[in-house]
Motif scaffolding. Structure first.
Motif, PDB file in Angstrom:
ATOM      1  N   GLU A   1      65.725  -3.480  -8.765  1.00  0.00           N
ATOM      2  CA  GLU A   1      66.655  -4.490  -9.273  1.00  0.00           C
ATOM      3  C   GLU A   1      67.820  -3.833  -9.967  1.00  0.00           C
ATOM      4  OE1 GLU A   1      65.238  -7.129 -12.423  1.00  0.00           O
ATOM      5  OE2 GLU A   1      63.642  -5.692 -12.830  1.00  0.00           O
ATOM      6  N   ASP A   2      68.942  -4.521  -9.941  1.00  0.00           N
ATOM      7  CA  ASP A   2      70.122  -4.112 -10.696  1.00  0.00           C
ATOM      8  C   ASP A   2      70.842  -5.393 -11.110  1.00  0.00           C
ATOM      9  OD1 ASP A   2      71.702  -4.971  -8.485  1.00  0.00           O
ATOM     10  OD2 ASP A   2      71.883  -2.945  -7.680  1.00  0.00           O
ATOM     11  N   GLU A   3      72.072  -5.274 -11.550  1.00  0.00           N
ATOM     12  CA  GLU A   3      72.782  -6.450 -12.053  1.00  0.00           C
ATOM     13  C   GLU A   3      73.154  -7.452 -10.962  1.00  0.00           C
ATOM     14  OE1 GLU A   3      75.543  -3.369 -10.750  1.00  0.00           O
ATOM     15  OE2 GLU A   3      73.946  -3.286 -12.251  1.00  0.00           O
ATOM     16  N   THR A   4      73.081  -7.054  -9.687  1.00  0.00           N
ATOM     17  CA  THR A   4      73.522  -7.910  -8.585  1.00  0.00           C
ATOM     18  C   THR A   4      72.384  -8.442  -7.730  1.00  0.00           C
ATOM     19  OG1 THR A   4      75.574  -6.624  -8.499  1.00  0.00           O
ATOM     20  CG2 THR A   4      75.102  -8.012  -6.604  1.00  0.00           C
ATOM     21  N   VAL A   5      71.323  -7.635  -7.542  1.00  0.00           N
ATOM     22  CA  VAL A   5      70.243  -8.012  -6.624  1.00  0.00           C
ATOM     23  C   VAL A   5      68.870  -7.744  -7.229  1.00  0.00           C
ATOM     24  CG1 VAL A   5      71.640  -7.513  -4.563  1.00  0.00           C
ATOM     25  CG2 VAL A   5      70.084  -5.771  -5.455  1.00  0.00           C
ATOM     26  N   VAL A   6      67.880  -8.398  -6.640  1.00  0.00           N
ATOM     27  CA  VAL A   6      66.478  -8.105  -6.912  1.00  0.00           C
ATOM     28  C   VAL A   6      65.818  -7.920  -5.541  1.00  0.00           C
ATOM     29  CG1 VAL A   6      64.315  -8.956  -7.889  1.00  0.00           C
ATOM     30  CG2 VAL A   6      66.479  -9.501  -9.009  1.00  0.00           C
ATOM     31  N   ALA A   7      65.035  -6.854  -5.401  1.00  0.00           N
ATOM     32  CA  ALA A   7      64.304  -6.612  -4.153  1.00  0.00           C
ATOM     33  C   ALA A   7      62.819  -6.651  -4.474  1.00  0.00           C
ATOM     34  CB  ALA A   7      64.688  -5.264  -3.562  1.00  0.00           C
ATOM     35  N   PHE A   8      62.100  -7.468  -3.723  1.00  0.00           N
ATOM     36  CA  PHE A   8      60.681  -7.640  -3.996  1.00  0.00           C
ATOM     37  C   PHE A   8      59.898  -7.758  -2.693  1.00  0.00           C
ATOM     38  CE2 PHE A   8      62.965 -11.649  -4.431  1.00  0.00           C
ATOM     39  CZ  PHE A   8      62.269 -12.521  -3.605  1.00  0.00           C
ATOM     40  N   MET A   9      58.583  -7.616  -2.812  1.00  0.00           N
ATOM     41  CA  MET A   9      57.710  -7.664  -1.660  1.00  0.00           C
ATOM     42  C   MET A   9      57.631  -9.100  -1.136  1.00  0.00           C
ATOM     43  SD  MET A   9      57.176  -4.495  -1.883  1.00  0.00           S
ATOM     44  CE  MET A   9      56.319  -4.381  -0.334  1.00  0.00           C
ATOM     45  N   ASP A  10      57.730  -9.239   0.179  1.00  0.00           N
ATOM     46  CA  ASP A  10      57.579 -10.551   0.806  1.00  0.00           C
ATOM     47  C   ASP A  10      56.138 -11.016   0.625  1.00  0.00           C
ATOM     48  OD1 ASP A  10      57.176 -12.642   2.822  1.00  0.00           O
ATOM     49  OD2 ASP A  10      59.105 -12.013   3.635  1.00  0.00           O
ATOM     50  N   LEU A  11      55.961 -12.238   0.175  1.00  0.00           N
ATOM     51  CA  LEU A  11      54.634 -12.791  -0.067  1.00  0.00           C
ATOM     52  C   LEU A  11      53.842 -12.973   1.232  1.00  0.00           C
ATOM     53  CD1 LEU A  11      52.813 -13.794  -2.358  1.00  0.00           C
ATOM     54  CD2 LEU A  11      53.866 -16.054  -2.098  1.00  0.00           C
ATOM     55  N   ASN A  12      54.571 -13.161   2.335  1.00  0.00           N
ATOM     56  CA  ASN A  12      53.968 -13.307   3.663  1.00  0.00           C
ATOM     57  C   ASN A  12      54.546 -12.227   4.572  1.00  0.00           C
ATOM     58  OD1 ASN A  12      52.517 -15.923   3.203  1.00  0.00           O
ATOM     59  ND2 ASN A  12      54.609 -16.561   2.747  1.00  0.00           N
ATOM     60  N   PRO A  13      54.168 -10.978   4.349  1.00  0.00           N
ATOM     61  CA  PRO A  13      54.827  -9.869   5.047  1.00  0.00           C
ATOM     62  C   PRO A  13      54.504  -9.806   6.539  1.00  0.00           C
ATOM     63  CG  PRO A  13      52.934  -9.066   3.835  1.00  0.00           C
ATOM     64  CD  PRO A  13      53.088 -10.520   3.472  1.00  0.00           C
ATOM     65  N   VAL A  14      55.509  -9.410   7.301  1.00  0.00           N
ATOM     66  CA  VAL A  14      55.317  -9.119   8.714  1.00  0.00           C
ATOM     67  C   VAL A  14      54.459  -7.857   8.839  1.00  0.00           C
ATOM     68  CG1 VAL A  14      56.504  -8.370  10.817  1.00  0.00           C
ATOM     69  CG2 VAL A  14      57.448 -10.230   9.446  1.00  0.00           C
ATOM     70  N   THR A  15      54.759  -6.872   8.000  1.00  0.00           N
ATOM     71  CA  THR A  15      54.002  -5.623   7.939  1.00  0.00           C
ATOM     72  C   THR A  15      53.889  -5.204   6.476  1.00  0.00           C
ATOM     73  OG1 THR A  15      55.981  -4.240   8.129  1.00  0.00           O
ATOM     74  CG2 THR A  15      54.858  -4.814  10.203  1.00  0.00           C
ATOM     75  N   ARG A  16      53.013  -4.269   6.219  1.00  0.00           N
ATOM     76  CA  ARG A  16      52.872  -3.713   4.869  1.00  0.00           C
ATOM     77  C   ARG A  16      54.192  -3.074   4.445  1.00  0.00           C
ATOM     78  NH1 ARG A  16      49.724   1.639   3.144  1.00  0.00           N
ATOM     79  NH2 ARG A  16      49.791   1.323   0.887  1.00  0.00           N
ATOM     80  N   GLY A  17      54.684  -3.431   3.249  1.00  0.00           N
ATOM     81  CA  GLY A  17      55.937  -2.873   2.736  1.00  0.00           C
ATOM     82  C   GLY A  17      57.153  -3.748   2.979  1.00  0.00           C
TER      83      GLY A  17
ATOM     84  N   HIS B   1      76.900  -5.219  -1.323  1.00  0.00           N
ATOM     85  CA  HIS B   1      75.892  -4.602  -2.174  1.00  0.00           C
ATOM     86  C   HIS B   1      74.482  -4.882  -1.645  1.00  0.00           C
ATOM     87  CE1 HIS B   1      74.457  -2.585  -5.719  1.00  0.00           C
ATOM     88  NE2 HIS B   1      73.640  -3.605  -5.968  1.00  0.00           N
ATOM     89  N   VAL B   2      74.239  -6.111  -1.185  1.00  0.00           N
ATOM     90  CA  VAL B   2      72.927  -6.442  -0.606  1.00  0.00           C
ATOM     91  C   VAL B   2      72.621  -5.496   0.557  1.00  0.00           C
ATOM     92  CG1 VAL B   2      71.660  -8.178   0.729  1.00  0.00           C
ATOM     93  CG2 VAL B   2      72.898  -8.862  -1.329  1.00  0.00           C
ATOM     94  N   TRP B   3      73.585  -5.318   1.450  1.00  0.00           N
ATOM     95  CA  TRP B   3      73.367  -4.452   2.617  1.00  0.00           C
ATOM     96  C   TRP B   3      73.200  -2.993   2.193  1.00  0.00           C
ATOM     97  CZ3 TRP B   3      72.201  -6.188   7.362  1.00  0.00           C
ATOM     98  CH2 TRP B   3      72.443  -7.531   7.621  1.00  0.00           C
ATOM     99  N   SER B   4      73.943  -2.564   1.194  1.00  0.00           N
ATOM    100  CA  SER B   4      73.814  -1.189   0.699  1.00  0.00           C
ATOM    101  C   SER B   4      72.430  -0.952   0.105  1.00  0.00           C
ATOM    102  CB  SER B   4      74.909  -0.919  -0.344  1.00  0.00           C
ATOM    103  OG  SER B   4      74.772   0.378  -0.869  1.00  0.00           O
TER     104      SER B   4
END
Length: 143
Positions: A23-39, A62-65
């Motif tokens: 996470e940073d001031e613009t985005v949060v990245a988290f694990m998908d609750l229903n993942p296609v694959t591990r990770g 920024h999201v793409w970066s």
């Protein structure tokens, strides 16, 4: 979707549980609750935006970066992935199910069982040229 019921807004505000990887001031990245694959990760802007049309260029970039950085991290992680899909569903017709912009970063493994390839017949050059012209016209009309 109404911001009061947006699950991703709730995650960003720490009102809903999530396994946050970055996470940073613009985005949060988290694990998908229903993942296609591990990770399987989701990169979500902190600001509520339904789709690409609602996202400013700086936030989108920024999201793409961050998605790129996370893909590299997945490759180097102990998860042992052999490939990466970066995937975006923009709109209901594109299979978007949570209407808060999010980028999927999906680690891939040999024989992981996920396949989205379709039979796509080759399109005639004149039709491709016509489609390209329509896109160029739309670009010109937005500047």
């Amino acid at each position: 979707m109404n911001r009061r019921v947006c699950v991703f807004c709730a995650v960003v505000a720490r009102q809903a549980e999530a396994s946050i990887a970055y996470e940073d001031e613009t985005v949060v990245a988290f694990m998908d609750l229903n993942p296609v694959t591990r990770g399987h990760l989701l990169v979500v802007p902190r600001v509520h935006a339904v789709g690409l049309e609602d996202l400013d260029k700086a936030t989108s970039s920024h999201v793409w970066s961050v998605g790129h950085d996370l893909a590299r991290a997945l490759r180097r992680s102990s998860l042992g992935c052999e490939g990466i899909n970066v995937f975006l569903c923009d709109g209901e017709a594109a299979s978007q199910t949570v209407f808060h912009f999010h980028l999927h970063v999906i680690p891939r493994y040999a024989d992981d069982g996920w396949d989205f390839r379709a039979e796509s017949p080759q399109r005639e050059r004149s039709l491709l040229d016509s489609d390209a012209r329509a896109i160029r016209d739309a670009i010109a009309s937005t500047h």
